[in-house]
Design a protein around this motif. Structure first.
Motif, short mmCIF file in Angstrom:
data_model
loop_
_atom_site.label_atom_id
_atom_site.label_comp_id
_atom_site.label_asym_id
_atom_site.label_seq_id
_atom_site.Cartn_x
_atom_site.Cartn_y
_atom_site.Cartn_z
N UNK A 1 0.86 -1.19 0.00
CA UNK A 1 0.00 0.00 0.00
C UNK A 1 0.89 1.23 0.00
N UNK A 2 0.26 2.39 -0.18
CA UNK A 2 0.97 3.67 -0.15
C UNK A 2 0.27 4.57 0.87
N UNK A 3 0.30 4.13 2.12
CA UNK A 3 -0.41 4.83 3.18
C UNK A 3 0.11 6.25 3.37
N UNK A 4 1.42 6.42 3.31
CA UNK A 4 1.99 7.74 3.50
C UNK A 4 1.52 8.73 2.45
N UNK A 5 1.56 8.33 1.18
CA UNK A 5 1.13 9.21 0.10
C UNK A 5 -0.36 9.51 0.21
N UNK A 6 -1.17 8.49 0.55
CA UNK A 6 -2.61 8.70 0.67
C UNK A 6 -2.93 9.65 1.83
N UNK A 7 -2.22 9.51 2.94
CA UNK A 7 -2.48 10.37 4.09
C UNK A 7 -2.09 11.81 3.80
N UNK A 8 -0.96 11.99 3.13
CA UNK A 8 -0.54 13.34 2.77
C UNK A 8 -1.54 13.97 1.81
N UNK A 9 -2.01 13.19 0.83
CA UNK A 9 -2.99 13.72 -0.13
C UNK A 9 -4.30 14.08 0.57
N UNK A 10 -4.72 13.25 1.51
CA UNK A 10 -5.95 13.54 2.25
C UNK A 10 -5.80 14.82 3.07
N UNK A 11 -4.65 14.97 3.72
CA UNK A 11 -4.41 16.17 4.52
C UNK A 11 -4.39 17.41 3.64
#
Length: 280
Positions: free
Chosen positions: A251-261
């Protein structure tokens, strides 16, 4: 409920009852592989357990990924106890193992038993993990004699990173026999399982065949009885973090979280959030 919904909410072959040490021992006998991931908080533990992971390791890698320390040696027993207790509360049917941090078991058998007892009493973990092979076998024996289950850890041992002169593969060439001696020593001392970290695959395979306890590989090839990864490496969190060669990202949790923020921040700045549907 659709198959996809079931998989998302329950996980692949998720345990339907509490995982015990004996269950994992039986898997070695039948050749059934099992999975371990690190966890450091309640919510992540719930997610990983729901995914079917049989065993959660509260690793002293929390020093790096939770507290931002430079080395694992900097984390305290108190810090480990607090996060281990949170993981236990969220672990569901998964078995929880907690690391004893650097400096809490090396000095004596008595120190090791006292530290492990405090960890298990305060956190509810089912087992403790300590690093070292032949040299630490007496500590393992003392813990087992005190009724405390032990997971050993040989090969590259992060708490000894300075003595090992950095992050290096262990057990190559002439060093293979010493690594095998370490595995035999922890098994004979009574450990229930052993982590093999950054070990040549052929050496890990030989160790797995030689001992009756479960071997758990991290950078040790495909022939160990189980595999473990730091969940941040497994899911790419943070997005720009260093990933060891042996870790794959699912998964790409870091990228998804940054995009959500970023999306949240933009909508707040533009006045589009909260909208009417978010108001009372």
């Amino acid at each position: 409920m659709s198959d996809s919904t079931t998989a998302a909410s329950v996980g692949y072959l998720a345990p339907t009852r509490q995982v015990r040490i004996g269950d994992l021992r039986k898997k070695k006998a039948t050749g059934e592989k099992w999975a371990m991931l690190t966890a450091y908080d309640y919510s992540t533990a719930r997610a990983l357990a729901d995914g079917g992971v049989e065993c959660l390791l509260v690793g002293d890698s929390a020093a790096n990924v939770v507290f931002g320390y430079n080395q694992t040696q900097q984390i305290s027993l108190d810090e480990m106890v607090y996060i281990a207790a949170a993981v236990v509360r969220g672990a569901g049917n998964a078995l929880v193992i907690a690391d004893l941090p650097f400096g809490t078991y090396e000095a004596s058998d008595e120190q090791a038993v006292l530290s492990a007892s405090e960890m298990m009493r305060r956190s509810g973990a089912a087992m403790v993990k300590i690093e070292g092979g032949v040299r630490i076998a007496p500590r393992i024996r003392a813990l087992v004699n005190a009724g405390i289950p032990v997971c050993a850890h040989v090969g590259f041992t992060p708490q000894s990173v300075n003595a090992l002169s950095g992050f290096k593969v262990q057990g190559r060439g002439d060093a293979a026999e010493q690594l095998l001696a370490d595995v035999r020593a922890v098994a004979e001392a009574g450990a229930d399982m052993v982590v093999l970290e950054m070990v040549p695959a052929e050496v890990a395979a030989k160790a797995t065949a030689e001992v009756g306890i479960s071997t758990i590989g991290i950078g040790a090839g495909p022939d160990t009885d189980a595999q473990v990864l730091v969940w941040h490496d497994m899911a790419a969190f943070p997005a720009d973090g260093h990933r060891p060669k042996f870790a794959r990202q699912w998964a790409q949790v870091g990228a998804d979280l940054t995009a959500a923020a970023a999306s949240y921040k933009r909508e707040v700045a533009e006045g589009t959030f909260p909208a009417t549907e978010h108001c009372f």
